[in-house]
Design a protein around this motif. Structure first.
Motif: not given
Length: 402
Positions: A291-299, A329-330
């Protein structure tokens, strides 16, 4: 694309951090933390709004000449990221981020002078009149009618899911001013005072036990023709502009990453029941890492769009991609949180708010108490502002050209 911050941006970041350390008091931090709903209660958000307004850092989506802080897109991102990391309350979206930018872009000088200062000061609290029974995702089918009679409009009809209408003294509404025109062409954007006999509000209590949305009814409600934004029939164009701000006007990645950081800290303290804390649960930590990796990619994607905005290019349909990804993601963060707390995470307190002296006693800690209300309230992320299905259609047509 250069994604590193300039020396000036780093100086600005330190200024923001120092400001937050000084002005973001414990009451505001705790109130923001213990709010499971998307919209923070007015007693918390208005206090923070007044602090930011005094500093001149409030309306980040407004042009500087209309009262905005004059942030560059990068400064705006830094500001929102630092606020998220510090646990600052969310601001009143409907006035500052939705109708405010509309008035800045489409309003007359007289309308700007009348409404914008009162949005900044918090004297006017706004709600949104878009969706109707039978006109949600198909918004162009709306039936609320505004008929001009002399120097005023008479409004009849209803709106639904009007967030914080029970707090608001103004509503911005899409209304049909020409019933004979094609669906989109007969719609206008109208500002209507709520404090009048022709407007009534009925609460809708959600499955999360929150009262933040309502049904709003207009029975010969009146508003001046001076409260028409743009021209008659221009409402659909204005509505699309507003929705782009709603879907992509703020930076979502900072708050998502800050929430993941909090969940990681919870995992270090939450007992697993098998000789250790939850951060020893390999399956859970793999989910959290993904989930962190997906969110960092989103960032990174968000920063790429930010780079385009810094060059003066419009936001455009990619805001639908941001809204779609951020919403899912949320919800994934909410799900992993409730899974981690187990039975303690299933509690659903019946009273609100969950902060202050009257807050109910939690089972297993305040973090566990917030898990279920946040999960339930968060089901709306993939609905409001345009459902996932609507966003996917926009992306297919306008981004992918399908």
């Amino acid at each position: 694309m250069d994604m590193s911050f300039s020396a000036e941006d780093l100086v600005f970041r330190e200024e923001v951090r120092a400001f937050l350390d000084d002005k973001l008091n414990i009451r505001l931090r705790e109130g923001a933390f213990a709010t499971p709903s998307v919209f923070v209660e007015p007693d918390i958000t208005r206090e923070w709004q007044a602090i930011l307004n005094e500093k001149g850092w409030l309306a980040t989506l407004w042009p500087e000449e209309d009262g905005g802080p004059g942030f560059t897109p990068t400064q705006k991102y830094i500001f929102e990221k630092e606020c998220a990391l510090a646990g600052a309350p969310a601001l009143p979206v409907l006035g500052l981020k939705l109708v405010g930018p509309v008035i800045c872009k489409f309003g007359t000088p007289e309308q700007k002078a009348r409404f914008l200062p009162r949005i900044l000061s918090g004297e006017d609290y706004w709600c949104q009149g878009y969706s109707e029974p039978g006109a949600g995702s198909d918004l162009a089918s709306l039936k609320t009618r505004a008929e001009r009679q002399g120097d005023k409009y008479i409004v009849n009809g209803s709106k639904i899911w009007t967030t914080h209408a029970h707090h608001a003294n103004w509503i911005f509404a899409l209304v049909r001013t020409n019933p004979d025109a094609k669906k989109q062409e007969g719609i206008s954007f109208l500002l209507v005072p709520m404090d009048q006999p022709g407007v009534s509000v009925t609460p809708i209590v959600t499955i999360a036990n929150d009262h933040e949305v309502n049904a709003t009814f207009f029975d010969n409600a009146e508003t001046s023709v001076e409260n028409l934004i743009g021209d008659e029939g221009q409402g659909w164009t204005i509505a699309k502009y507003l929705l782009e701000n709603e879907r992509g006007g703020s930076c979502a990645a900072p708050s998502l990453l800050a929430e993941i950081e909090r969940v990681e800290q919870y995992a270090k303290r939450q007992p697993s029941g098998v000789n250790g804390a939850m951060d020893h649960d390999v399956a859970l930590m793999q989910r959290l890492a993904r989930l962190r990796l997906e969110t960092e990619a989103f960032e990174v994607t968000e920063l790429r769009i930010l780079s385009e905005l810094a060059k003066g290019r419009p936001a455009g349909p990619q805001t639908s991609l941001m809204k779609l990804t951020a919403s899912n993601l949320r919800q994934a963060i909410n799900t992993i949180t409730i899974d981690m707390f187990g039975y303690d995470g299933l509690q659903l307190p019946t009273s609100r708010p969950l902060y202050g002296n009257e807050a109910p006693e939690p089972v297993g800690g305040r973090e566990a108490q917030l898990a279920m209300p946040t999960w339930l309230n968060g089901r709306a992320w993939t609905i409001f502002g345009g459902s996932d299905e609507v966003q996917k259609t926009i992306i297919a047509k306008q981004v992918l050209g399908l």
